[in-house]
Design an enzyme around this catalytic site. Structure first.
Site, PDB file in Angstrom:
ATOM      1  N   TYR A  33     -23.758  -5.600  39.214  1.00  0.00           N
ATOM      2  CA  TYR A  33     -24.653  -4.535  38.768  1.00  0.00           C
ATOM      3  C   TYR A  33     -24.091  -3.852  37.533  1.00  0.00           C
ATOM      4  O   TYR A  33     -22.929  -4.046  37.166  1.00  0.00           O
ATOM      5  CB  TYR A  33     -24.885  -3.512  39.887  1.00  0.00           C
ATOM      6  CG  TYR A  33     -23.730  -2.581  40.171  1.00  0.00           C
ATOM      7  CD1 TYR A  33     -22.592  -3.010  40.856  1.00  0.00           C
ATOM      8  CD2 TYR A  33     -23.747  -1.251  39.738  1.00  0.00           C
ATOM      9  CE1 TYR A  33     -21.542  -2.150  41.126  1.00  0.00           C
ATOM     10  CE2 TYR A  33     -22.699  -0.390  40.009  1.00  0.00           C
ATOM     11  CZ  TYR A  33     -21.594  -0.832  40.699  1.00  0.00           C
ATOM     12  OH  TYR A  33     -20.544   0.021  40.956  1.00  0.00           O
ATOM     13  N   LYS A 148     -17.866  -6.290  38.264  1.00  0.00           N
ATOM     14  CA  LYS A 148     -18.663  -5.156  38.776  1.00  0.00           C
ATOM     15  C   LYS A 148     -19.578  -5.668  39.889  1.00  0.00           C
ATOM     16  O   LYS A 148     -20.805  -5.769  39.744  1.00  0.00           O
ATOM     17  CB  LYS A 148     -19.440  -4.477  37.635  1.00  0.00           C
ATOM     18  CG  LYS A 148     -19.834  -3.051  37.994  1.00  0.00           C
ATOM     19  CD  LYS A 148     -20.142  -2.235  36.765  1.00  0.00           C
ATOM     20  CE  LYS A 148     -20.774  -0.893  37.072  1.00  0.00           C
ATOM     21  NZ  LYS A 148     -20.023   0.008  37.933  1.00  0.00           N
ATOM     22  N   GLU A 181      -7.663   3.576  40.491  1.00  0.00           N
ATOM     23  CA  GLU A 181      -8.832   4.254  39.906  1.00  0.00           C
ATOM     24  C   GLU A 181      -9.549   5.009  41.016  1.00  0.00           C
ATOM     25  O   GLU A 181      -9.152   4.949  42.188  1.00  0.00           O
ATOM     26  CB  GLU A 181      -9.772   3.242  39.249  1.00  0.00           C
ATOM     27  CG  GLU A 181     -10.333   2.227  40.224  1.00  0.00           C
ATOM     28  CD  GLU A 181     -11.207   1.154  39.584  1.00  0.00           C
ATOM     29  OE1 GLU A 181     -11.894   1.439  38.589  1.00  0.00           O
ATOM     30  OE2 GLU A 181     -11.207   0.022  40.111  1.00  0.00           O
ATOM     31  N   LEU A 206     -11.833  -1.664  37.498  1.00  0.00           N
ATOM     32  CA  LEU A 206     -13.023  -1.960  36.708  1.00  0.00           C
ATOM     33  C   LEU A 206     -12.782  -1.428  35.288  1.00  0.00           C
ATOM     34  O   LEU A 206     -12.384  -0.267  35.121  1.00  0.00           O
ATOM     35  CB  LEU A 206     -14.264  -1.275  37.291  1.00  0.00           C
ATOM     36  CG  LEU A 206     -15.506  -1.619  36.487  1.00  0.00           C
ATOM     37  CD1 LEU A 206     -15.999  -3.019  36.810  1.00  0.00           C
ATOM     38  CD2 LEU A 206     -16.605  -0.608  36.697  1.00  0.00           C
TER      39      LEU A 206
HETATM   40  N1  PDD Z   1     -19.247   3.340  38.578  1.00  0.00           N
HETATM   41  N2  PDD Z   1     -14.339   2.288  38.355  1.00  0.00           N
HETATM   42  C1  PDD Z   1     -15.247   1.968  39.294  1.00  0.00           C
HETATM   43  C2  PDD Z   1     -14.780   1.366  40.568  1.00  0.00           C
HETATM   44  C3  PDD Z   1     -16.618   2.191  39.044  1.00  0.00           C
HETATM   45  O1  PDD Z   1     -17.531   1.860  39.973  1.00  0.00           O
HETATM   46  C4  PDD Z   1     -17.013   2.784  37.819  1.00  0.00           C
HETATM   47  C5  PDD Z   1     -18.450   3.026  37.494  1.00  0.00           C
HETATM   48  C6  PDD Z   1     -16.014   3.115  36.880  1.00  0.00           C
HETATM   49  C7  PDD Z   1     -16.352   3.708  35.542  1.00  0.00           C
HETATM   50  O2  PDD Z   1     -17.019   2.777  34.735  1.00  0.00           O
HETATM   51  P1  PDD Z   1     -18.050   3.232  33.600  1.00  0.00           P
HETATM   52  O3  PDD Z   1     -17.313   4.154  32.707  1.00  0.00           O
HETATM   53  O4  PDD Z   1     -18.433   1.968  32.943  1.00  0.00           O
HETATM   54  O5  PDD Z   1     -19.187   3.927  34.299  1.00  0.00           O
HETATM   55  C8  PDD Z   1     -14.699   2.830  37.179  1.00  0.00           C
HETATM   56  C9  PDD Z   1     -20.686   3.456  38.404  1.00  0.00           C
HETATM   57  C10 PDD Z   1     -21.071   4.625  37.556  1.00  0.00           C
HETATM   58  C11 PDD Z   1     -21.354   3.425  39.773  1.00  0.00           C
HETATM   59  O6  PDD Z   1     -20.940   2.582  40.556  1.00  0.00           O
HETATM   60  O7  PDD Z   1     -22.264   4.188  40.015  1.00  0.00           O
END
Ligand code: PDD
Length: 296
Positions: A33, A148, A181, A206
């Site tokens: 996703y 992801k 993270e 991620l």
């Molecule tokens: N989450 N780490 C994890 C495990 C994440 O699921 C996300 C993003 C991030 C930050 O990535 P980005 O800056 O590309 O949003 C780091 C999204 C927002 C979610 O699952 O809703």
């Protein structure tokens, strides 16, 4: 006004949108996703999000369901139909529909594509001065966190622990005591001597797009950076801490495991980075280009 979703080639009423019961995403979480933030009707960092989507798919040998251009057009049309101004677009792609069997289907399936939107207040309008609290939890995930994947059970359990502790986020800690993270955000600290620290982007986390853009912004602003792991102890001793994600931008952390970070208020450098991120990326001054900091 009706709300729409996109499901495998059709725009349907959100309430009626559904996937096949033998969709491999539904049965095995065999899919990926993206969450792409939308600010005043524009996608933020669309290019890097699409790069990551293509990469996640290719790591799992799932073909792109549409060209990048067509994906963009579908996203734009869904945003238009839903009059989306601020929030995010959610894209999910699974391997498709096949009789339940763990291995890839012999006859290649058509990947299933769904999209939804979510209207949210602008993060810069809603940010409360207090900052977020985080709780630490063991990182119990698999070893390909760079993909992801829609398989998010450990992240859900971590976020639930955070909620039960009255916190907004959980910081996951690996077997060596290092923070990997958050459950849905990347983790950062500022050391006592003012250096920003975040771990490198590899299979252990991620690779956040907000993280990537902030690294670029930091270069432009000349802010000192150390790309290395930091331990939970170091985080407890840090002067500042913050997280990044598409839906939170750069958000200060003021408590870790109930202990105040620094003086317990949002850090000065964090707030400077937050502002710089919003100015450069969200308001589009540096957003669309591919960043050369990809490998960090
Ligand atoms: N989450 N780490 C994890 C495990 C994440 O699921 C996300 C993003 C991030 C930050 O990535 P980005 O800056 O590309 O949003 C780091 C999204 C927002 C979610 O699952 O809703």
């Amino acid at each position: 006004m009706p709300r729409y979703a996109y499901v495998n080639g059709r725009f349907t009423r959100h309430g009626d949108a559904a996937v096949h019961i033998e969709d491999r995403g539904y049965q095995f979480a065999d899919g990926v996703y993206e969450v792409i933030p939308v600010h005043t009707g524009e996608l933020v960092d669309e290019g890097p999000h699409m790069d990551r989507l293509e990469r996640s798919l290719s790591e799992l040998s799932i073909p792109m369901p549409l060209s990048r251009r067509a994906l963009s057009l579908v996203a734009a049309e869904l945003m238009r139909r839903n009059a989306l101004t601020n929030g995010f677009i959610y894209m999910q792609i699974t391997r498709g529909v096949a009789p339940r069997d763990h291995k890839f289907p012999k006859k290649p399936t058509k990947p299933a594509l769904t999209m939804t939107t979510r209207q949210l207040p602008q993060p810069e309008a809603t940010f409360e001065r207090g900052g977020f609290s985080v709780v630490s939890v063991p990182d119990i995930r698999w070893k390909r966190r760079d993909i992801k994947s829609i398989s998010l059970l450990p992240n859900i359990l971590a976020k639930q622990k955070a909620a039960e502790a009255g916190c907004e986020e959980a910081w996951q800690v690996d077997e060596d005591g290092f923070v990997t993270e958050g459950s849905a955000t990347n983790a950062w600290i500022v050391t006592k001597d003012g250096k920003v620290v975040t771990r490198r982007s590899d299979a252990g986390i991620l690779g956040g797009i907000t993280r990537l853009s902030l690294l670029k912004v930091m270069r432009v602003e000349g802010i000192e950076l150390e790309i290395r792991p930091f331990s939970l102890e170091e985080a407890h001793e840090a002067r500042e801490a913050f997280l990044t994600s598409s839906t939170n931008y750069v958000t200060p952390i003021t408590r870790i495991d109930g202990k105040p970070v620094g003086n317990g208020h949002p850090g000065i450098l964090t707030m400077k980075l937050r502002k710089a991120y919003i100015d450069h990326v969200v308001h589009g001054k540096a957003g669309a280009e591919r960043f050369e900091v990809e490998a960090t």
